[in-house]
Write an enzyme that holds these catalytic residues in place. Sequence first.
Site, mmCIF file in Angstrom:
data_model
loop_
_atom_site.group_PDB
_atom_site.id
_atom_site.type_symbol
_atom_site.label_atom_id
_atom_site.label_comp_id
_atom_site.label_asym_id
_atom_site.label_seq_id
_atom_site.Cartn_x
_atom_site.Cartn_y
_atom_site.Cartn_z
ATOM 1 N N SER A 118 -27.608 53.423 46.652
ATOM 2 C CA SER A 118 -26.650 53.101 47.696
ATOM 3 C C SER A 118 -27.282 53.403 49.045
ATOM 4 O O SER A 118 -27.883 54.469 49.231
ATOM 5 C CB SER A 118 -25.374 53.929 47.520
ATOM 6 O OG SER A 118 -24.433 53.629 48.531
ATOM 7 N N HIS A 122 -27.072 53.223 60.106
ATOM 8 C CA HIS A 122 -26.454 53.152 61.427
ATOM 9 C C HIS A 122 -27.568 53.288 62.460
ATOM 10 O O HIS A 122 -28.372 54.224 62.401
ATOM 11 C CB HIS A 122 -25.418 54.263 61.596
ATOM 12 C CG HIS A 122 -24.279 54.173 60.629
ATOM 13 N ND1 HIS A 122 -23.325 53.186 60.706
ATOM 14 C CD2 HIS A 122 -23.965 54.938 59.540
ATOM 15 C CE1 HIS A 122 -22.442 53.360 59.717
ATOM 16 N NE2 HIS A 122 -22.814 54.396 58.995
ATOM 17 N N HIS A 132 -25.359 47.681 54.875
ATOM 18 C CA HIS A 132 -25.019 48.386 53.634
ATOM 19 C C HIS A 132 -25.639 47.623 52.467
ATOM 20 O O HIS A 132 -25.690 46.389 52.480
ATOM 21 C CB HIS A 132 -23.501 48.444 53.467
ATOM 22 C CG HIS A 132 -23.057 48.636 52.047
ATOM 23 N ND1 HIS A 132 -22.646 47.580 51.249
ATOM 24 C CD2 HIS A 132 -22.977 49.742 51.278
ATOM 25 C CE1 HIS A 132 -22.313 48.046 50.054
ATOM 26 N NE2 HIS A 132 -22.512 49.350 50.042
ATOM 27 N N ASN A 134 -26.105 48.148 47.929
ATOM 28 C CA ASN A 134 -26.136 48.955 46.717
ATOM 29 C C ASN A 134 -26.312 48.056 45.508
ATOM 30 O O ASN A 134 -25.942 46.873 45.527
ATOM 31 C CB ASN A 134 -24.873 49.817 46.568
ATOM 32 C CG ASN A 134 -23.675 49.043 46.074
ATOM 33 O OD1 ASN A 134 -23.520 48.801 44.878
ATOM 34 N ND2 ASN A 134 -22.825 48.620 47.001
#
Length: 296
Positions: A118, A122, A132, A134
């Site tokens: 995962s 930022h 993001h 995963n």
Amino acid sequence: MTQALDQERATAAAWFRTLRDEIVASFESLEDRQTAGPNANLPAGRFEVTPTQRSAEDGSDAGGGLMSVMRGGRVFEKVGVNISTVYGDLGPAAQKAMAARGVPGMESDPRFWASGISLVAHMQNPHAPAVHMNTRMFWTPHAWWFGGGSDLNPCIEYAEDTAHFHATQAKHLAPHGDDLYPKLKAWADEYFYIPHRNRARGVGGIFMDDRNTGDWAADFALTQDIGRAFLPAYVPLVDARRDTLWSESDKETQLIHRGLYAEYNLVYDRGTKFGLATGHDANAVLMSLPPMAKWI
């Protein structure tokens, strides 16, 4: 399903570790390349790696992983790349959740095994998009499946960046069928939507869950290609934006957008809920939260 899939589980867990190592090396290289422009005077960021452990209710070993976090770098304000392999017995609430997703027999045999990677990044520069990603494998004695994806979360959107991110993912998914990318893109658009704000979290990407076609090798190959798409989809965007000068207004926009991101992860994200419900290290589970955010 009664087979333990021992070899398959070991193969998946090892690959998630390999992908983690590739991403960590790539992100540290980005830090090294930031030799001019904003924050070039800062030391190049490096990941701090912390082992995580999970214990069963009786105190026995229940797996763990590695939490790799970089803070205050030249390019990344905060980025985490976590891997974990956990196992044990699901509690009553988690058993009901699995049963609701169509997994039979959980009450009689609640064993589970889960492994995955995962990532949430930022950025220092508001013009460089947050992201993001995963990928994961989940197993019970009654079923197994893969899940994952990646989505782009710019606070200041560039149409060409969005186009590149999606085109790269489409290219990596093409060998698995012409209809797959449109399906996973639509799934991401639905999954990363924030109902109480009536808007999407970002500009989308791809997402899948509960992937079990009955062909483990094919489903694993798809999961690998979702992971392989990430760096070529994302790193060129960071290279294109990391030297861009920003204003106080740009930073304000970034902090407000981060508040939106935090709301989604705390209210809706399945991975956050599963990690906390199964007793995994809370710091690792909440790694996705931004270092600073703002609400107005």
